[in-house]
Design an enzyme around this catalytic site. Structure first.
Site: not given
Ligand code: CP
Ligand code: NVA
Length: 301
Positions: A285, A129, A257
């Site tokens: 993000r 990720h 996350c």
């Protein structure tokens, strides 16, 4: 043309530049500056798994940069009816300027990238990720300065996030302690490659000792729903709590996350602890991926 399938696709210099650029773009955005280098550019977003943060940050990011994003789910595209990844890559990449994919096997994004004429971004696979790591490092840098030479503790599952933390330890040059239960370790290949800076442990207390950053993630990732009950038992001693953080360095930060399961991998109160920076991490993000999109699409302009 460059892809972003793992953090290893970029050099440490490029990654550090991306982090600084993300911080800059965030400040510009907060000042209300309009910056539209991606006018008329289109991002195709393929989601074979659910998402809140990733979808909204990419879609909002493209809009803020002056471009557009198209959400593509397997439920209503031919990908979901068996059209080969290679064919989809050839067709979509003739229509859009960049593609983002969230899927199961990491090999799927590699196959897509091999047949794509435009940059491909990994927005989470079973193995990695990398976009989340850009946001995590940005968040650390904003709160504490450079992460180089620091100690990070990963507590919990040796999953896609953990494996991207291994890549990050190599690229951003920090020490990583990983505490996982037996049978839930990250890939041995990755551990061997990063053996000079990554240490596998069993005891979360030992892992967080001397840590500047503690990170964790859910015990059952997307696609592992059937294993949930068994995992709850195996991971019981791996919950990150205020008491566990007390064993780390005084100025330790906590990251996750998200989405988080309170009472499982994190104690009920942990996300609200002053050491937790999970909301900044989620926001970043947006800024980190704007820096990435600009980097992938504007470098030759
Ligand atoms: N952290 C993260 O990728 O969140 P979403 O699954 O909501 O996109
Ligand atoms: N490890 C989690 C991360 C979600 C953002 C999963 O793959 O489901």
């Amino acid at each position: 043309m460059r892809h972003f399938l793992t953090l290893s696709d970029h050099t440490p210099e490029e990654l550090n530049w991306l982090i600084q650029r993300a911080i800059e773009l965030k400040q510009m955005h907060k000042r209300g500056e309009i910056y539209e280098p991606l006018r008329n550019r289109v991002l195709g977003m393929i989601f074979e798994k659910s998402s809140t943060r990733t979808r909204v940050s990419f879609e909002a990011g493209m809009a803020q940069l002056g471009g557009h994003a198209i959400f593509l789910s397997p439920r209503d595209t031919q990908l979901g009816r068996g059209e080969p990844v290679e064919d989809s890559a050839r067709v979509l990449s003739r229509m859009v300027d960049v593609v983002m994919i969230r899927t199961f096997e990491h090999e799927t994004v590699e196959r897509f990238a091999a047949y794509s004429q435009v940059p491909v971004i990994n927005a989470l696979t079973d193995d990695f990720h990398p976009c989340q790591l850009l946001a995590d490092i940005q968040t650390y840098v904003e709160h504490r300065g450079s992460i180089q030479g620091k100690t990070v503790a990963w507590v919990g599952d040796g999953n896609n996030m953990c494996q991207s933390y291994i890549n990050a330890a190599q690229q951003f040059d920090f020490k990583l302690n990983i505490a996982t239960p037996e049978g839930f370790e990250p890939s041995q290949f990755l551990l061997d490659e990063a053996a000079d800076r990554v240490t596998l442990m069993r005891d979360p207390k030992e892992a967080v000792r001397g840590a500047d950053l503690v990170a964790t993630d859910v015990w059952a990732s997307m696609g592992q729903e059937d294993e949930k009950e068994q995992r709850l038992r195996k991971f019981r001693d791996y919950q990150v709590s205020r008491e566990l953080l007390d064993l780390a360095n005084k100025d330790v930060l906590f990251m996750h996350c998200l989405p988080a399961h309170r009472g499982e991998e994190v104690s009920e109160d942990l996300l609200d602890d002053p050491r937790s920076v999970v909301w900044d991490e989620a926001e970043n993000r947006l800024h980190a991926q704007k820096a990435l999109l600009e980097f992938l699409l504007c470098q030759e302009d």
